[in-house]
Design a protein around this motif. Sequence first.
Motif, short mmCIF file in Angstrom:
data_model
loop_
_atom_site.label_atom_id
_atom_site.label_comp_id
_atom_site.label_asym_id
_atom_site.label_seq_id
_atom_site.Cartn_x
_atom_site.Cartn_y
_atom_site.Cartn_z
N ARG A 193 26.94 34.17 18.26
CA ARG A 193 26.40 34.02 16.91
C ARG A 193 25.62 32.72 16.72
N GLY A 194 25.59 31.86 17.73
CA GLY A 194 24.87 30.60 17.63
C GLY A 194 25.69 29.45 18.18
N LEU A 195 25.16 28.25 18.04
CA LEU A 195 25.89 27.07 18.51
C LEU A 195 27.07 26.80 17.60
N THR A 196 28.20 26.48 18.22
CA THR A 196 29.43 26.23 17.48
C THR A 196 30.00 24.89 17.92
N VAL A 197 30.41 24.09 16.96
CA VAL A 197 31.06 22.82 17.25
C VAL A 197 32.57 23.06 17.18
N LEU A 198 33.25 22.87 18.31
CA LEU A 198 34.70 23.01 18.37
C LEU A 198 35.35 21.65 18.24
N GLU A 199 36.40 21.59 17.45
CA GLU A 199 37.20 20.37 17.34
C GLU A 199 38.53 20.66 18.02
N TRP A 200 38.89 19.82 18.97
CA TRP A 200 40.10 20.02 19.78
C TRP A 200 41.23 19.13 19.29
N ASN A 201 42.44 19.66 19.35
CA ASN A 201 43.65 18.87 19.10
C ASN A 201 43.95 18.05 20.34
N PRO A 202 44.35 16.80 20.17
CA PRO A 202 44.78 16.05 21.35
C PRO A 202 46.01 16.70 21.93
N PRO A 203 46.18 16.79 23.19
CA PRO A 203 45.31 16.27 24.25
C PRO A 203 44.21 17.21 24.65
N GLY A 204 43.84 18.15 23.83
CA GLY A 204 42.70 19.01 24.12
C GLY A 204 43.06 20.39 24.63
N ASP A 205 44.31 20.79 24.43
CA ASP A 205 44.71 22.09 24.97
C ASP A 205 44.51 23.24 23.98
N SER A 206 44.18 22.96 22.75
CA SER A 206 43.88 24.01 21.78
C SER A 206 42.91 23.46 20.74
N TRP A 207 42.06 24.33 20.24
CA TRP A 207 41.10 23.87 19.24
C TRP A 207 41.71 24.05 17.86
N LEU B 284 23.72 21.87 12.56
CA LEU B 284 24.29 21.19 13.73
C LEU B 284 24.21 19.68 13.55
N ARG B 285 23.05 19.20 13.12
CA ARG B 285 22.88 17.75 12.90
C ARG B 285 23.91 17.22 11.91
N ASP B 286 24.08 17.90 10.78
CA ASP B 286 25.01 17.44 9.75
C ASP B 286 26.46 17.49 10.22
N THR B 287 26.81 18.53 10.96
CA THR B 287 28.17 18.64 11.50
C THR B 287 28.44 17.51 12.49
N LEU B 288 27.46 17.24 13.36
CA LEU B 288 27.65 16.17 14.34
C LEU B 288 27.60 14.78 13.70
N LEU B 289 26.83 14.61 12.65
CA LEU B 289 26.85 13.33 11.93
C LEU B 289 28.25 13.05 11.37
N ASP B 290 28.88 14.08 10.81
CA ASP B 290 30.23 13.91 10.27
C ASP B 290 31.25 13.62 11.39
N SER B 291 31.15 14.35 12.50
CA SER B 291 32.10 14.11 13.58
C SER B 291 31.88 12.73 14.19
N TYR B 292 30.64 12.29 14.27
CA TYR B 292 30.33 10.95 14.78
C TYR B 292 30.93 9.87 13.88
N ALA B 293 30.79 10.03 12.58
CA ALA B 293 31.38 9.07 11.64
C ALA B 293 32.90 9.06 11.78
N ASN B 294 33.51 10.22 11.92
CA ASN B 294 34.97 10.29 12.12
C ASN B 294 35.38 9.60 13.40
N TYR B 295 34.61 9.80 14.46
CA TYR B 295 34.89 9.16 15.73
C TYR B 295 34.85 7.63 15.59
N LEU B 296 33.80 7.14 14.96
CA LEU B 296 33.70 5.69 14.77
C LEU B 296 34.88 5.15 13.98
N GLU B 297 35.28 5.87 12.94
CA GLU B 297 36.39 5.40 12.12
C GLU B 297 37.71 5.42 12.88
#
Length: 103
Positions: free
Chosen positions: A28-42, A54-67
């Motif tokens: 259906r298109g590009l999908t951004v998956l968010e994984w639970n640590p340690p990465g064994d399930s999304w 995609l840009r807006d979703t990645l901007l939000d995940s980038y901000a979360n990563y920085l925080e």
Amino acid sequence: MLTFETVLTVFQAYLEKDPAYEVVQTSRGLTVLEWNPPGDSWCDAHLCRTPEELRDTLLDSYANYLEYAELTQGKRDLTQAEARMIQAARDVMLERCQKEDIK
């Protein structure tokens, strides 16, 4: 015109550092998956039907990563200075998408 390739190029270095997010091609298109640590399930998925989504979703995940990964490790609230730094970093990524879009 903004393309998926442009967005992925701009966010490539970030995505290589952050194990919590992955962009995958689905039927259906590009999908951004968010994984639970340690990465064994999304734990979440965001279907991105347009490059802007995609840009807006990645901007939000980038901000979360920085925080969480770079600054607070989830142990405290951001300071005002840190919040401004994250917003500035987010703005840089947005600007890079816009500049790449012009080429």
